[in-house]
Write a protein that holds these residues in place. Structure first.
Motif, PDB file in Angstrom:
ATOM      1  N   ASP A  16      42.943  34.442  48.301  1.00 60.57           N
ATOM      2  CA  ASP A  16      43.080  34.607  46.860  1.00 60.57           C
ATOM      3  C   ASP A  16      41.842  34.109  46.127  1.00 60.57           C
ATOM      4  OD1 ASP A  16      45.573  35.772  47.011  1.00 60.57           O
ATOM      5  OD2 ASP A  16      46.671  33.907  46.659  1.00 60.57           O
ATOM      6  N   SER A  17      41.281  32.993  46.577  1.00 58.53           N
ATOM      7  CA  SER A  17      40.068  32.456  45.958  1.00 58.53           C
ATOM      8  C   SER A  17      38.914  33.438  46.106  1.00 58.53           C
ATOM      9  CB  SER A  17      39.694  31.116  46.603  1.00 58.53           C
ATOM     10  OG  SER A  17      40.696  30.151  46.363  1.00 58.53           O
ATOM     11  N   ALA A  23      36.371  39.263  41.713  1.00 56.00           N
ATOM     12  CA  ALA A  23      36.742  39.870  40.430  1.00 56.00           C
ATOM     13  C   ALA A  23      35.833  39.413  39.303  1.00 56.00           C
ATOM     14  CB  ALA A  23      38.192  39.527  40.100  1.00 56.00           C
ATOM     15  N   MET A  24      35.179  38.265  39.482  1.00 57.10           N
ATOM     16  CA  MET A  24      34.300  37.731  38.435  1.00 57.10           C
ATOM     17  C   MET A  24      32.825  37.977  38.719  1.00 57.10           C
ATOM     18  SD  MET A  24      36.195  34.126  37.420  1.00 57.10           S
ATOM     19  CE  MET A  24      36.551  33.554  39.093  1.00 57.10           C
ATOM     20  N   LYS A  25      32.542  38.744  39.757  1.00 53.51           N
ATOM     21  CA  LYS A  25      31.163  38.971  40.171  1.00 53.51           C
ATOM     22  C   LYS A  25      30.542  40.142  39.405  1.00 53.51           C
ATOM     23  CE  LYS A  25      29.234  37.969  44.712  1.00 53.51           C
ATOM     24  NZ  LYS A  25      29.271  38.330  46.137  1.00 53.51           N
ATOM     25  N   GLY A  26      29.247  40.061  39.167  1.00 56.68           N
ATOM     26  CA  GLY A  26      28.527  41.183  38.573  1.00 56.68           C
ATOM     27  C   GLY A  26      28.819  41.365  37.093  1.00 56.68           C
ATOM     28  N   ILE A  27      28.455  42.553  36.587  1.00 57.97           N
ATOM     29  CA  ILE A  27      28.646  42.860  35.180  1.00 57.97           C
ATOM     30  C   ILE A  27      30.115  43.228  34.941  1.00 57.97           C
ATOM     31  CG2 ILE A  27      27.990  44.381  33.277  1.00 57.97           C
ATOM     32  CD1 ILE A  27      25.297  44.778  34.696  1.00 57.97           C
ATOM     33  N   THR A  29      34.217  41.811  34.170  1.00 56.21           N
ATOM     34  CA  THR A  29      35.202  41.065  34.958  1.00 56.21           C
ATOM     35  C   THR A  29      36.436  41.930  35.176  1.00 56.21           C
ATOM     36  OG1 THR A  29      34.437  38.982  33.999  1.00 56.21           O
ATOM     37  CG2 THR A  29      36.619  38.977  35.026  1.00 56.21           C
ATOM     38  N   ASP A  30      36.921  41.903  36.398  1.00 50.86           N
ATOM     39  CA  ASP A  30      38.122  42.676  36.721  1.00 50.86           C
ATOM     40  C   ASP A  30      39.346  41.846  36.326  1.00 50.86           C
ATOM     41  OD1 ASP A  30      40.133  44.206  37.751  1.00 50.86           O
ATOM     42  OD2 ASP A  30      39.213  44.497  39.718  1.00 50.86           O
ATOM     43  N   GLU A  31      39.707  41.921  35.035  1.00 55.16           N
ATOM     44  CA  GLU A  31      40.808  41.113  34.527  1.00 55.16           C
ATOM     45  C   GLU A  31      42.139  41.505  35.166  1.00 55.16           C
ATOM     46  OE1 GLU A  31      40.661  41.400  30.280  1.00 55.16           O
ATOM     47  OE2 GLU A  31      38.972  40.005  30.123  1.00 55.16           O
ATOM     48  N   ALA A  32      42.295  42.775  35.478  1.00 55.95           N
ATOM     49  CA  ALA A  32      43.539  43.241  36.100  1.00 55.95           C
ATOM     50  C   ALA A  32      43.747  42.582  37.462  1.00 55.95           C
ATOM     51  CB  ALA A  32      43.522  44.761  36.242  1.00 55.95           C
ATOM     52  N   ALA A  33      42.667  42.438  38.230  1.00 53.69           N
ATOM     53  CA  ALA A  33      42.768  41.810  39.553  1.00 53.69           C
ATOM     54  C   ALA A  33      43.132  40.334  39.420  1.00 53.69           C
ATOM     55  CB  ALA A  33      41.446  41.966  40.303  1.00 53.69           C
ATOM     56  N   ILE A  34      42.551  39.676  38.416  1.00 52.33           N
ATOM     57  CA  ILE A  34      42.827  38.249  38.205  1.00 52.33           C
ATOM     58  C   ILE A  34      44.294  38.031  37.849  1.00 52.33           C
ATOM     59  CG2 ILE A  34      42.341  36.259  36.716  1.00 52.33           C
ATOM     60  CD1 ILE A  34      39.460  37.338  36.492  1.00 52.33           C
ATOM     61  N   ILE A  35      44.783  38.813  36.914  1.00 48.10           N
ATOM     62  CA  ILE A  35      46.171  38.628  36.482  1.00 48.10           C
ATOM     63  C   ILE A  35      47.143  39.044  37.578  1.00 48.10           C
ATOM     64  CG2 ILE A  35      46.641  40.878  35.413  1.00 48.10           C
ATOM     65  CD1 ILE A  35      47.449  37.423  33.911  1.00 48.10           C
ATOM     66  N   ILE A  37      46.795  38.614  40.773  1.00 45.98           N
ATOM     67  CA  ILE A  37      46.907  37.507  41.728  1.00 45.98           C
ATOM     68  C   ILE A  37      47.683  36.346  41.131  1.00 45.98           C
ATOM     69  CG2 ILE A  37      45.616  35.725  42.985  1.00 45.98           C
ATOM     70  CD1 ILE A  37      43.338  37.802  43.277  1.00 45.98           C
ATOM     71  N   LEU A  38      47.247  35.864  39.970  1.00 49.91           N
ATOM     72  CA  LEU A  38      47.820  34.640  39.415  1.00 49.91           C
ATOM     73  C   LEU A  38      49.260  34.808  38.931  1.00 49.91           C
ATOM     74  CD1 LEU A  38      44.742  33.236  37.451  1.00 49.91           C
ATOM     75  CD2 LEU A  38      45.570  32.590  39.729  1.00 49.91           C
ATOM     76  N   SER A  39      49.602  35.987  38.425  1.00 51.54           N
ATOM     77  CA  SER A  39      50.954  36.178  37.906  1.00 51.54           C
ATOM     78  C   SER A  39      51.985  36.401  39.009  1.00 51.54           C
ATOM     79  CB  SER A  39      50.982  37.356  36.928  1.00 51.54           C
ATOM     80  OG  SER A  39      50.691  38.572  37.597  1.00 51.54           O
ATOM     81  N   ASN A  40      51.502  36.613  40.243  1.00 53.46           N
ATOM     82  CA  ASN A  40      52.418  36.841  41.364  1.00 53.46           C
ATOM     83  C   ASN A  40      52.427  35.680  42.352  1.00 53.46           C
ATOM     84  OD1 ASN A  40      53.638  39.687  41.188  1.00 53.46           O
ATOM     85  ND2 ASN A  40      51.475  40.032  40.714  1.00 53.46           N
ATOM     86  N   ARG A  41      51.982  34.518  41.892  1.00 49.74           N
ATOM     87  CA  ARG A  41      52.010  33.306  42.713  1.00 49.74           C
ATOM     88  C   ARG A  41      52.871  32.262  42.022  1.00 49.74           C
ATOM     89  NH1 ARG A  41      50.162  36.903  45.075  1.00 49.74           N
ATOM     90  NH2 ARG A  41      48.162  37.041  46.185  1.00 49.74           N
ATOM     91  N   THR A  42      53.517  31.417  42.804  1.00 53.80           N
ATOM     92  CA  THR A  42      54.268  30.309  42.229  1.00 53.80           C
ATOM     93  C   THR A  42      53.290  29.280  41.678  1.00 53.80           C
ATOM     94  OG1 THR A  42      54.313  29.031  44.282  1.00 53.80           O
ATOM     95  CG2 THR A  42      56.101  30.633  43.939  1.00 53.80           C
TER      96      THR A  42
END
Length: 250
Positions: A16-17, A23-27, A29-35, A37-42
């Motif tokens: 996940d890290s 998702a934060m690399k380059g020009i 940010t892939d906000e969809a990928a971040i959310i 991951i984080l919204s589907n974890r306890t």
């Protein structure tokens, strides 16, 4: 009370890290990928991710997100990586300062004693005042509401997951035998039960009350209370009976 996200044993903090860093690399940010991951974890998994991320990249996940995300999205994501008591302490502070009594009840009902005490500790650390003191200055709420919340804040709830049928029957009798106008504008017996009995036990008390009083406890509250008191007590009963449904409807 349990949350709605179920632990997924297949999740891996290192993977996940890595995906979050990607998702934060380059020009851009892939906000969809971040959310995703984080919204589907306890909460526990998200905190593990924070620890692993710092070990792998030498920077905290919070710092990395701060430099990559827009302000509104950042606020949401930061709330996902806060320990629950810290997040709820902030929500409690907001509810008190903006005089939102229902929001404060939503924060407090469902917390176990340990989390409640952690909330109180963090509240002092963050805002340099106890939550009890701030509650005393809360505007546009009654003294009865404040007494009820103070009782809940004691953090002395019986947390046994197995209710005591005999005690539940007695608790229901104590409520029903008060006679007509048993609740009125505020009921110390009801307050004590709501603040000290376990949530599963209270569900059984509500069921026994129907037998003893020949009506649902919600109907008693509606017929014997008015205004703020009626709304708050009904909210607490509903949160205890079906917390997930109440939050879904909010």
């Amino acid at each position: 009370m349990t949350g709605t996200i179920v632990l997924d044993e297949s999740c891996n903090a290192e993977n996940d890290s890595r995906e979050l860093k990607k998702a934060m690399k380059g020009i851009g940010t892939d906000e969809a990928a971040i959310i995703k991951i984080l919204s589907n974890r306890t909460v526990e998994q998200r905190l593990d991710i924070c620890t692993k991320f710092k070990k792998m990249y030498g920077k905290s996940l919070k710092t990395e997100l701060k430099s990559e995300l827009s302000s509104h999205f950042l606020k949401l994501v930061k709330s996902l990586i806060l320990p629950v008591p810290q997040l709820l302490a902030k929500e409690a502070h907001r509810a008190i300062k903006t005089s939102m009594p229902h929001s404060l009840i939503e924060v407090l009902i469902g917390m176990d004693n340990r989390s409640l005490n952690e909330l109180k500790i963090f509240y002092i650390q963050k805002f340099n005042v106890s939550i009890e003191r701030d509650l005393g200055g809360m505007l546009n709420v009654s003294s009865g509401y404040k007494r009820l919340v103070l009782a809940i804040l004691q953090g002395s709830r019986n947390e046994s997951e197995i209710p005591d049928p005999a005690l539940a029957e007695q608790d229901a009798k104590d409520l029903s035998e008060a006679g007509p106008n048993r609740f009125g504008t505020e009921d110390p017996v009801f307050n004590a039960l709501l603040a000290s009995r376990g949530y599963e036990h209270l569900k059984l008390v509500f069921a026994e009350y129907r037998v003893e009083a020949y009506e649902d406890i919600g109907e008693s509250i509606r017929s014997e209370m008015i205004g703020e008191h009626q709304e708050i007590y009904l909210q607490i009963v509903n949160l205890i009976r079906r917390p997930t449904a109440c939050f879904a409807e909010a």
